[in-house]
Scaffold this motif. Structure first.
Motif, short mmCIF file in Angstrom:
data_model
loop_
_atom_site.label_atom_id
_atom_site.label_comp_id
_atom_site.label_asym_id
_atom_site.label_seq_id
_atom_site.Cartn_x
_atom_site.Cartn_y
_atom_site.Cartn_z
N HIS A 104 0.84 -1.19 0.00
CA HIS A 104 0.00 0.00 0.00
C HIS A 104 0.88 1.24 0.00
CE1 HIS A 104 -3.71 -2.25 0.55
NE2 HIS A 104 -3.05 -3.00 1.41
N GLY A 105 0.70 2.06 -1.03
CA GLY A 105 1.43 3.32 -1.13
C GLY A 105 0.58 4.47 -0.65
N GLU A 106 0.79 5.63 -1.22
CA GLU A 106 0.05 6.82 -0.82
C GLU A 106 -1.40 6.73 -1.26
OE1 GLU A 106 0.25 11.69 -1.47
OE2 GLU A 106 1.83 10.39 -2.26
N GLY A 107 -2.32 7.08 -0.39
CA GLY A 107 -3.74 7.02 -0.71
C GLY A 107 -4.15 5.61 -1.06
N THR A 108 -4.76 5.45 -2.21
CA THR A 108 -5.17 4.12 -2.67
C THR A 108 -4.20 3.56 -3.72
OG1 THR A 108 -6.64 5.16 -4.30
CG2 THR A 108 -7.62 4.52 -2.19
N ARG A 109 -3.01 4.12 -3.80
CA ARG A 109 -2.02 3.63 -4.75
C ARG A 109 -1.42 2.31 -4.26
NH1 ARG A 109 -2.07 5.66 -9.68
NH2 ARG A 109 0.09 4.98 -9.89
N ALA A 110 -1.11 1.44 -5.21
CA ALA A 110 -0.46 0.17 -4.91
C ALA A 110 1.00 0.24 -5.28
CB ALA A 110 -1.14 -0.96 -5.69
N VAL A 111 1.80 -0.55 -4.58
CA VAL A 111 3.23 -0.66 -4.89
C VAL A 111 3.60 -2.13 -4.93
CG1 VAL A 111 3.81 1.58 -3.90
CG2 VAL A 111 3.88 -0.47 -2.45
N ALA A 112 4.69 -2.44 -5.63
CA ALA A 112 5.15 -3.82 -5.77
C ALA A 112 5.73 -4.33 -4.45
CB ALA A 112 6.19 -3.92 -6.87
N LEU A 113 5.59 -5.62 -4.22
CA LEU A 113 6.18 -6.27 -3.06
C LEU A 113 7.62 -6.66 -3.34
CD1 LEU A 113 3.22 -8.61 -2.04
CD2 LEU A 113 3.89 -6.48 -0.94
N PRO A 114 8.47 -6.69 -2.32
CA PRO A 114 9.88 -7.06 -2.55
C PRO A 114 10.08 -8.53 -2.84
CG PRO A 114 9.48 -6.67 -0.21
CD PRO A 114 8.23 -6.25 -0.92
N ASP A 115 9.20 -9.39 -2.31
CA ASP A 115 9.33 -10.84 -2.50
C ASP A 115 8.11 -11.38 -3.21
OD1 ASP A 115 11.81 -11.04 -1.02
OD2 ASP A 115 10.60 -10.72 0.80
N LEU A 116 8.32 -12.20 -4.23
CA LEU A 116 7.24 -12.70 -5.06
C LEU A 116 7.18 -14.22 -5.02
CD1 LEU A 116 7.71 -10.46 -8.24
CD2 LEU A 116 5.96 -10.21 -6.45
N HIS A 117 5.98 -14.74 -5.13
CA HIS A 117 5.77 -16.18 -5.31
C HIS A 117 6.41 -16.59 -6.63
CE1 HIS A 117 3.59 -19.93 -6.06
NE2 HIS A 117 3.28 -19.95 -4.77
N PRO A 118 6.97 -17.80 -6.72
CA PRO A 118 7.61 -18.22 -7.98
C PRO A 118 6.69 -18.18 -9.20
CG PRO A 118 8.21 -19.70 -6.20
CD PRO A 118 7.15 -18.79 -5.65
N ARG A 119 5.38 -18.34 -8.99
CA ARG A 119 4.45 -18.30 -10.10
C ARG A 119 3.81 -16.93 -10.29
NH1 ARG A 119 0.08 -20.40 -10.04
NH2 ARG A 119 -0.16 -21.11 -7.88
N ALA A 120 4.25 -15.93 -9.56
CA ALA A 120 3.65 -14.60 -9.67
C ALA A 120 3.73 -14.09 -11.10
CB ALA A 120 4.36 -13.64 -8.73
N LEU A 121 2.69 -13.41 -11.51
CA LEU A 121 2.63 -12.90 -12.88
C LEU A 121 3.84 -12.04 -13.20
CD1 LEU A 121 0.82 -12.68 -15.47
CD2 LEU A 121 -0.04 -10.55 -14.49
N THR A 122 4.21 -11.16 -12.28
CA THR A 122 5.30 -10.24 -12.58
C THR A 122 6.68 -10.88 -12.40
OG1 THR A 122 5.14 -9.33 -10.33
CG2 THR A 122 3.97 -8.18 -12.09
N ASP A 150 -0.44 2.82 -18.57
CA ASP A 150 0.88 2.30 -18.21
C ASP A 150 1.11 2.19 -16.71
OD1 ASP A 150 1.05 5.01 -17.73
OD2 ASP A 150 2.76 5.36 -19.05
N ASP A 151 0.32 2.90 -15.89
CA ASP A 151 0.45 2.75 -14.44
C ASP A 151 -0.53 1.73 -13.88
OD1 ASP A 151 -1.96 4.10 -14.65
OD2 ASP A 151 -1.53 5.48 -12.99
N GLY A 152 -1.22 1.03 -14.78
CA GLY A 152 -2.18 0.04 -14.33
C GLY A 152 -3.42 0.62 -13.68
N GLY A 153 -3.60 1.93 -13.78
CA GLY A 153 -4.76 2.57 -13.17
C GLY A 153 -4.48 3.08 -11.77
N TYR A 154 -3.87 2.24 -10.95
CA TYR A 154 -3.55 2.68 -9.59
C TYR A 154 -2.24 2.08 -9.09
CZ TYR A 154 -5.35 -1.85 -7.86
OH TYR A 154 -5.55 -3.20 -7.62
N GLY A 155 -1.44 1.54 -10.00
CA GLY A 155 -0.10 1.11 -9.63
C GLY A 155 0.08 -0.37 -9.36
N HIS A 156 -0.98 -1.15 -9.36
CA HIS A 156 -0.81 -2.58 -9.06
C HIS A 156 0.12 -3.21 -10.10
CE1 HIS A 156 -1.49 -6.75 -8.15
NE2 HIS A 156 -2.32 -6.44 -7.16
#
Length: 283
Positions: A104-122, A150-156
């Motif tokens: 969770h970033g500022e307001g309702t903005r999303a930010v990337a997580l530092p650790d990802l599941h091996p099957r994560a899309l990103t 390009d920002d995914g709408g809210y950063g997700h």
């Protein structure tokens, strides 16, 4: 249309179950109801990392039973049926890619997580995912693709990846691309309509808390008022993610958002922008 086969096709590319409804539900309902249009939705993940609203379902969450993705398959099926039954595909097949989650970033903005599941899309191979989307595109032959800016709408990060996939396909195939957006003026008008409603069960948003784009960038507006009932039913189908209190709804953050009768889009590929039809001006 030739011998009952739709002559036009629109393909919506979304990150998680519920995005198709929240971002483009009116357009899906509109084109799914048009017999001259083949309407197809691609969902990239099962939304396994979503936060669960109803207390009775919270054991599904990823930090508990981790069964949310399977549950959301059923929610998605119900929402698509409510929207008129568009065709549906999962990117790479059912459960190939997992929700990357978000911070969770500022307001309702999303930010990337530092650790990802091996099957994560990103965490997945972008070229492979582009090829998987191209397989769908080559199967259904859309004239129009719809996804996010390009920002995914809210950063997700998964929304950003869906944008990257869609734009890569647009470089490889002759398609028109639209980004689903929401302008400041339309959102403010909608918020004005719910501001003083007695009993509003959600928190009213702070100024600029909800993401918008400048009005000037919007190229296309669809009147989806005729499909309000279908859209609300689809939102209700996504009960783990969306709470509906007409004429408002909220996600797990409990921030009120208005149900709108207009969906807004930005034409992202060269050409004259249609005012009120994603197919406008196409042969």
């Amino acid at each position: 249309m030739l011998f009952g086969v739709p002559g036009r096709c629109v393909l919506f590319v979304h990150a998680h179950p519920d995005d198709e409804t929240l971002s483009t539900g009116g357009a899906i309902a509109r084109y799914a109801a048009d017999p001259s249009v083949r309407c197809v939705v691609v969902t990239c993940t099962l939304g396994e990392e979503g936060e669960v609203i109803p207390p009775a379902l919270r054991e599904l969450a990823p930090d508990r039973a981790d069964q949310l993705g399977g549950y959301r398959i059923g929610e998605l099926a119900g929402a698509l049926a409510a929207l008129g039954g568009p065709e549906h595909r999962f990117l790479g097949g059912l459960a190939r890619w997992r929700d990357s989650g978000m911070g969770h970033g500022e307001g309702t903005r999303a930010v990337a997580l530092p650790d990802l599941h091996p099957r994560a899309l990103t965490a997945g191979d972008l070229d492979l995912q582009v090829q998987q989307l191209l397989e769908v595109v080559d199967e259904v032959a859309p004239q129009v693709l719809v996804s996010y800016a390009d920002d995914g709408g809210y950063g997700h990060p998964d929304h950003v990846r869906a944008h990257e996939l869609t734009m890569a396909v647009a470089r490889a195939r002759p398609v028109r691309v639209f980004h689903a957006v929401r302008s400041r003026s339309v959102l403010e008008a909608g918020l004005a309509g719910i501001r003083d409603l007695p009993g509003l069960p959600f928190r009213f948003p702070e100024p600029d808390e909800l993401p918008t784009v400048p009005d000037a960038v919007v190229t296309t507006r669809l009147d989806v008022s005729a499909h309000r009932d279908r859209l609300v039913a689809a939102m209700r189908a996504h009960a783990t993610q969306v709470a509906v209190w007409e004429p408002a709804y909220a996600m797990s953050n409990d921030v009120a958002q208005p149900l709108l009768d207009v969906e807004e889009y930005v034409l992202a590929t060269p050409g004259e922008a249609p005012a009120d039809d994603l197919f406008g001006g196409l042969a």
